[in-house]
Design a protein around this motif. Structure first.
Motif, PDB file in Angstrom:
ATOM      1  N   SER A   2      37.384  35.012  37.502  1.00 59.17           N
ATOM      2  CA  SER A   2      36.117  35.013  36.886  1.00 59.17           C
ATOM      3  C   SER A   2      35.744  33.723  36.246  1.00 59.17           C
ATOM      4  O   SER A   2      36.753  33.117  35.756  1.00 59.17           O
ATOM      5  CB  SER A   2      35.858  36.029  35.936  1.00 59.17           C
ATOM      6  OG  SER A   2      36.851  36.062  35.014  1.00 59.17           O
ATOM      7  N   ARG A   3      34.747  33.211  35.962  1.00 60.42           N
ATOM      8  CA  ARG A   3      34.413  31.964  35.366  1.00 60.42           C
ATOM      9  C   ARG A   3      34.617  32.160  33.999  1.00 60.42           C
ATOM     10  O   ARG A   3      34.484  33.147  33.188  1.00 60.42           O
ATOM     11  CB  ARG A   3      33.052  31.482  35.659  1.00 60.42           C
ATOM     12  CG  ARG A   3      32.011  32.485  35.208  1.00 60.42           C
ATOM     13  CD  ARG A   3      30.629  32.246  35.877  1.00 60.42           C
ATOM     14  NE  ARG A   3      29.419  33.160  35.666  1.00 60.42           N
ATOM     15  CZ  ARG A   3      28.405  33.254  35.022  1.00 60.42           C
ATOM     16  NH1 ARG A   3      28.001  32.003  34.912  1.00 60.42           N
ATOM     17  NH2 ARG A   3      27.565  34.050  35.066  1.00 60.42           N
ATOM     18  N   HIS A   4      34.920  31.028  33.390  1.00 61.48           N
ATOM     19  CA  HIS A   4      35.427  30.926  31.711  1.00 61.48           C
ATOM     20  C   HIS A   4      34.188  31.106  31.044  1.00 61.48           C
ATOM     21  O   HIS A   4      32.959  30.634  31.461  1.00 61.48           O
ATOM     22  CB  HIS A   4      35.925  29.554  31.458  1.00 61.48           C
ATOM     23  CG  HIS A   4      37.305  29.362  32.316  1.00 61.48           C
ATOM     24  ND1 HIS A   4      38.195  30.173  31.999  1.00 61.48           N
ATOM     25  CD2 HIS A   4      37.499  28.574  33.135  1.00 61.48           C
ATOM     26  CE1 HIS A   4      39.255  29.697  32.967  1.00 61.48           C
ATOM     27  NE2 HIS A   4      38.856  28.665  33.529  1.00 61.48           N
ATOM     28  N   GLY A  20      38.701  22.778  31.667  1.00 62.89           N
ATOM     29  CA  GLY A  20      39.438  21.697  32.266  1.00 62.89           C
ATOM     30  C   GLY A  20      38.971  21.652  33.667  1.00 62.89           C
ATOM     31  O   GLY A  20      39.599  20.649  34.349  1.00 62.89           O
ATOM     32  N   SER A  21      38.364  22.483  34.150  1.00 64.28           N
ATOM     33  CA  SER A  21      37.915  22.477  35.723  1.00 64.28           C
ATOM     34  C   SER A  21      36.667  23.077  35.863  1.00 64.28           C
ATOM     35  O   SER A  21      36.137  23.650  35.251  1.00 64.28           O
ATOM     36  CB  SER A  21      39.055  23.108  36.404  1.00 64.28           C
ATOM     37  OG  SER A  21      39.054  24.488  36.151  1.00 64.28           O
ATOM     38  N   ALA A  22      36.147  22.518  36.986  1.00 65.97           N
ATOM     39  CA  ALA A  22      34.790  23.021  37.577  1.00 65.97           C
ATOM     40  C   ALA A  22      35.153  24.225  38.736  1.00 65.97           C
ATOM     41  O   ALA A  22      35.796  23.848  39.382  1.00 65.97           O
ATOM     42  CB  ALA A  22      34.034  21.887  37.978  1.00 65.97           C
ATOM     43  N   PRO A 113      39.084  19.786  39.716  1.00 63.79           N
ATOM     44  CA  PRO A 113      39.751  19.311  38.380  1.00 63.79           C
ATOM     45  C   PRO A 113      39.048  18.257  37.525  1.00 63.79           C
ATOM     46  O   PRO A 113      38.433  17.355  38.095  1.00 63.79           O
ATOM     47  CB  PRO A 113      41.223  18.631  38.750  1.00 63.79           C
ATOM     48  CG  PRO A 113      40.965  18.306  39.999  1.00 63.79           C
ATOM     49  CD  PRO A 113      39.822  19.169  40.850  1.00 63.79           C
ATOM     50  N   LEU A 114      38.994  18.389  36.237  1.00 62.29           N
ATOM     51  CA  LEU A 114      37.926  17.473  35.509  1.00 62.29           C
ATOM     52  C   LEU A 114      39.300  16.871  34.717  1.00 62.29           C
ATOM     53  O   LEU A 114      40.296  17.156  34.358  1.00 62.29           O
ATOM     54  CB  LEU A 114      37.117  18.233  34.693  1.00 62.29           C
ATOM     55  CG  LEU A 114      36.173  19.054  35.361  1.00 62.29           C
ATOM     56  CD1 LEU A 114      35.107  19.721  34.189  1.00 62.29           C
ATOM     57  CD2 LEU A 114      35.193  18.165  36.240  1.00 62.29           C
ATOM     58  N   ARG A 164      45.828  15.169  43.018  1.00 63.47           N
ATOM     59  CA  ARG A 164      44.651  15.808  43.332  1.00 63.47           C
ATOM     60  C   ARG A 164      44.556  17.156  42.488  1.00 63.47           C
ATOM     61  O   ARG A 164      43.433  17.819  42.334  1.00 63.47           O
ATOM     62  CB  ARG A 164      44.710  16.349  44.783  1.00 63.47           C
ATOM     63  CG  ARG A 164      44.693  15.040  46.004  1.00 63.47           C
ATOM     64  CD  ARG A 164      43.270  14.391  45.736  1.00 63.47           C
ATOM     65  NE  ARG A 164      42.968  13.530  46.843  1.00 63.47           N
ATOM     66  CZ  ARG A 164      41.873  12.809  46.838  1.00 63.47           C
ATOM     67  NH1 ARG A 164      41.016  13.042  45.870  1.00 63.47           N
ATOM     68  NH2 ARG A 164      41.845  12.007  47.873  1.00 63.47           N
ATOM     69  N   ILE A 165      45.768  17.663  42.085  1.00 63.13           N
ATOM     70  CA  ILE A 165      45.721  18.827  41.503  1.00 63.13           C
ATOM     71  C   ILE A 165      46.059  18.839  39.928  1.00 63.13           C
ATOM     72  O   ILE A 165      45.985  19.726  39.164  1.00 63.13           O
ATOM     73  CB  ILE A 165      46.759  19.935  41.948  1.00 63.13           C
ATOM     74  CG1 ILE A 165      48.308  19.265  42.086  1.00 63.13           C
ATOM     75  CG2 ILE A 165      46.437  20.336  43.406  1.00 63.13           C
ATOM     76  CD1 ILE A 165      49.394  20.203  42.642  1.00 63.13           C
ATOM     77  N   ARG A 166      46.188  17.668  39.449  1.00 63.34           N
ATOM     78  CA  ARG A 166      46.718  17.268  37.996  1.00 63.34           C
ATOM     79  C   ARG A 166      45.432  17.911  37.049  1.00 63.34           C
ATOM     80  O   ARG A 166      44.320  17.588  37.296  1.00 63.34           O
ATOM     81  CB  ARG A 166      46.653  15.871  37.683  1.00 63.34           C
ATOM     82  CG  ARG A 166      47.301  15.771  36.279  1.00 63.34           C
ATOM     83  CD  ARG A 166      47.377  14.065  36.095  1.00 63.34           C
ATOM     84  NE  ARG A 166      48.135  13.520  37.007  1.00 63.34           N
ATOM     85  CZ  ARG A 166      47.665  12.244  37.526  1.00 63.34           C
ATOM     86  NH1 ARG A 166      46.842  11.363  36.919  1.00 63.34           N
ATOM     87  NH2 ARG A 166      48.436  11.667  38.415  1.00 63.34           N
ATOM     88  N   GLY A 167      45.845  18.629  36.290  1.00 60.77           N
ATOM     89  CA  GLY A 167      44.855  19.290  35.328  1.00 60.77           C
ATOM     90  C   GLY A 167      44.434  20.645  35.701  1.00 60.77           C
ATOM     91  O   GLY A 167      43.486  21.302  34.809  1.00 60.77           O
TER      92      GLY A 167
END
Length: 802
Positions: A2-4, A20-22, A113-114, A164-167
């Motif tokens: 689910s979304r935050h 911290g991510s979209a 990731p943002l 690519r996956i940091r964060g």
């Protein structure tokens, strides 16, 4: 996933749940169904702007997506998206396929990731902590539990580069249910500052199959001891897990195979042990003995090989893969896996049975259909050989397990089959010897002593050196309540008559033991029988013409007490742990057949591990020494013995008997007592009120739950209810319920103060009662009653599933 959400009025904000991510969820039609706060920050669109509309509207003009394959679980790539204000945004996206069987709607979870993507400085404090405190491969998560750094080894495990996956969160990177468990350990390590270890079965990166991993989470602290992040190390433990499983299977085989001296049972135990641990289907085919001698030739059999199916086992109930049933005979040509293995004298493995066995299967349409129907992809045939002779062959098949048989599997199958082969050969030889013993009328003595919880036993019987048939005997008789009776007796005289009398006395004693008479009462009834035997032999009024001596003892592992009575027999010797051997001063009593004189009983409490020695006079009366000297020597042997009971038996025989053999028959029985743990016994005093039977049932069911006997609870509850109700209605106070759990047996005992024994009867249709004991008899393995000093006890034994 689910979304935050972070809405006012919904409680305090979770510091680990920042956007911290979209994230966005796109269904199977391509419509957006969820839109997170991070997605709004990335592209400016609010949820009402995009939810329910096509996701293609978010793509910049000319941007295209390379669709993943249908079986793909994950997609990643760079796309150019359109911001709400019109400018284009180039982003890297990670997408996980959502499966309906996992409770999700069909579609994709898309994550971006943002945050900062600039290279990290060399002196980054978390990176320095990793180098100082963590092994490889590793991943570092920051104080928001988002990926901060991974090394090359971890990149290979994940299948994605660090930049690519940091964060991202651990669950966002993994996208699997197991990822949630790993993140819980990650969170716990951060919050508690304590290391967390977890073994998990997981498929990572682009792997096709899941396998075991060992994950270790270590908190990373600064100079002040404050936790700043968590280091995750992952280790592939597939080989260690397989080695552990193989060792466990070998140990299990050593315990489960050969529990009986029955050929069919041993073959079935071989099949049972190997499914599903080694194969999906196992068949065991044995050769019939070539002639009446029962010996198998050492030479290689000729094709076609005729084998009889002894046993088979499958992961599919009913063994539908099997073409023949146990007991059936089939002829196997040289092209079959059974014959090929036997003719070659070694194990053979086929990774493609359909192609490898084409010649054999071509003439057997049924087998061909079964192989294709179940998708058999690997078959292994292992010869069953023992003492240089070929006994048969075991065939192991895989169709549900995706892996083919390996070299390690071959070694494991050969090890287990070799153990089973010895057991099968032992069973064959025992059967042949048992038939010979029956012909020679050697069945008057027990062939082997029963294994009981109460006692470890060993025995020795030697006929007289002059080869005359004697009347010495010994026995170990399991009784109700886990109690065990020990018997040693000696009929006066030699020859067929003495042997026949011994057989009748032994049978009568076992019958009296089943009635659960006290030792002194049992000897009184046995004395009456000997007098009647004398009368039948034409010696009426001349008591003692048929005579015998006997020692009878009953040991209770629950109370650890042993009752003794003897009829003119040598007294027993006991050795308590750490003590010296000593005779037990059991009142002598007259020999059997004298009549008119009473027998006395004595009772002792024996510490666990006490050794009892019961013997006939042939062991202690000989021309070399008198009885006192023999008893002293017997005690010396017992005091120095540190081996098994069997070795002690042999040592006693060698030491006490003359080199040229005994002048009389010798029967020796050794027993080491074993107590039952108090946790295996539960006792309740039952008030004599029928209304309280339900409460007693409740206590019993709760105790069964403590013992883990839930599957037996229904039958046990009915038995307890019937026995307690009968005791209250037809017995006398006090009423007591006792439950005993031992291995695969549950014993229910109900005692009361009445000496009236119950009897089983068939209730008529219109009777309101009379069916209780019939119900107990149907639900239990066996039941009965025994008299006690203050009343009686009704007992019932139920079999417990392991």
């Amino acid at each position: 996933m689910s979304r935050h959400k972070d809405t006012a009025g919904e409680g305090p904000k979770d510091p680990f749940d920042e956007a911290g991510s979209a994230q966005a969820v796109i269904d199977s039609t391509g419509a957006v169904v969820e839109w997170s706060e991070g997605a709004q920050r990335l592209l400016g669109h609010t949820p009402p702007d995009v939810v329910g509309r096509s996701a293609e509207r978010l793509l910049a003009p000319g941007s295209k997506i390379a669709l993943p394959e249908a079986e793909s679980e994950r997609w990643s790539g760079t796309l150019t998206l359109r911001h709400r204000d019109g400018h284009e945004v180039s982003v890297w996206l990670l997408a996980h396929r959502r499966r309906p069987e996992l409770g999700d709607s069909t579609g994709w979870l898309v994550i971006c990731p943002l945050g900062d993507r600039d290279p990290l400085p060399f002196d980054d404090p978390l990176s320095a902590a990793v180098l100082a405190q963590s092994p490889c491969p590793m991943a570092i998560y920051d104080d928001r539990l988002r990926l901060h750094r991974i090394n090359e080894a971890m990149e290979r495990v994940i299948g994605l580069p660090e930049e690519r996956i940091r964060g991202l969160r651990l669950t966002e990177i993994g996208g699997k249910q197991q990822s949630e468990e790993l993140e819980r350990h990650l969170r716990r390590a951060f919050l508690t500052g304590q290391r967390q270890d977890v073994d998990i079965y997981l498929r990572t990166g682009g792997e096709r199959h899941a396998h075991p991993w060992s994950a270790k989470f270590a908190p990373l602290t600064d100079a002040d001891g404050v936790v700043r992040g968590v280091c995750l190390t992952a280790h592939d433990i597939t080989e260690q897990d397989l080695a552990r499983q193989r060792l466990q299977l070998v140990n299990e085989a050593s315990i489960r195979i050969g529990t009986t001296l029955d050929v069919t049972r041993t073959a079935q135990e071989l099949a049972d042990v190997c499914v599903p641990g080694l194969a999906d289907f196992v068949s065991v085919d044995l050769m019939d003995p070539p002639d009446d001698s029962g010996e198998y030739p050492a030479s290689t059999p000729a094709a076609p090989v005729v084998l009889r199916r002894a046993a088979h086992r499958s992961i599919t109930p009913g063994c539908p893969e099997a073409v023949i049933e146990p007991g059936d005979v089939d002829a196997y040509p040289a092209s079959s896996p059974q014959a090929d293995s036997l003719l070659a004298g070694r194990t053979t493995v086929r990774s493609d049975p359909v192609a490898a066995l084409q010649e054999w299967l071509a003439g057997d349409s049924m087998r061909t259909e079964r192989v294709k129907e179940y998708g058999v992809h690997s078959a292994m045939s292992v010869p069953i050989r023992a003492r240089g002779a070929t006994l048969g062959v075991a065939v192991f098949v895989r169709y549900r397990s995706p892996e083919a048989f390996t070299t390690e599997d071959v070694l494991l199958a050969e090890e287990i089959t070799a153990r089973a082969a010895v057991c099968v050969d032992n069973a064959r030889r025992f059967s042949r010897e048992r038939e010979t013993a029956l012909v020679l009328q050697r069945s008057l003595l027990p062939q082997k002593l029963p294994r009981t919880t109460a006692l470890q036993t060993a025995s020795s019987y030697l006929p007289a050196a002059r080869a005359e048939v004697g009347g010495d005997w010994f026995d170990v008789i399991p009784l109700s309540g886990l109690r065990v009776a020990m018997v040693v007796g000696d009929v006066v005289g030699h020859g067929i008559q003495a042997s026949a009398t011994m057989g009748r006395l032994r049978s009568a004693l076992r019958t009296l033991a089943d009635v659960d008479l006290a030792p002194d009462e049992l000897l009184t009834h046995l004395d009456d029988l000997v007098i009647r035997l004398s009368a039948e032999a034409g010696h009426a009024g001349a008591t003692g013409e048929v005579g015998a001596t006997c020692l009878y003892a009953v040991y209770d592992p629950v109370s650890r007490r042993c009752s003794f009575a003897r009829a003119g027999h040598p007294p027993p010797v006991m050795v308590v742990p750490g003590g010296s051997p000593q005779q037990i001063d059991v009142p002598a009593g007259p020999p059997l057949g004298v009549g008119g004189l009473p027998f006395e009983r004595m009772e002792l409490e024996l510490p666990e591990g006490t050794v009892l020695a019961l013997c006939t006079d042939g062991l202690i009366e000989n021309r070399l020494r008198d009885i006192d000297a023999s008893y002293e020597l017997l005690c010396q042997v017992l005091s120095r013995s540190a081996g098994s009971l069997h070795e002690t038996c042999q040592d006693l025989v060698r030491t006490l008997l003359p080199p040229d053999g005994a002048a009389d028959d010798v029967a020796l029985l050794l027993a080491r007592t074993q107590g039952l743990a108090a946790s295996r016994v539960a006792t309740w005093d039952v008030p004599p009120d029928p209304a309280l039977v339900a409460r007693t049932r409740k206590y019993a069911v709760e105790q069964l739950d403590v013992w883990g006997l839930d599957e037996t609870a229904f039958a046990a509850e009915l038995v307890v209810s019937e026995l307690v109700t009968n005791a209250i209605r037809h017995g006398s106070p006090p009423v007591r319920l006792r439950l005993i759990h031992e291995d695969a047996t549950l014993i229910c005992e109900v005692s009361d103060g009445s000496s009236t024994a119950p009897h089983l009867r068939r209730a008529r249709t219109f009777d309101e009662g009379g069916r209780g004991l019939l119900l107990v008899a149907q639900l239990t393995e066996r039941w009965g009653s025994r008299h006690t000093d203050d009343g009686k006890t009704i007992w019932a034994e139920l079999s417990v599933s392991r």
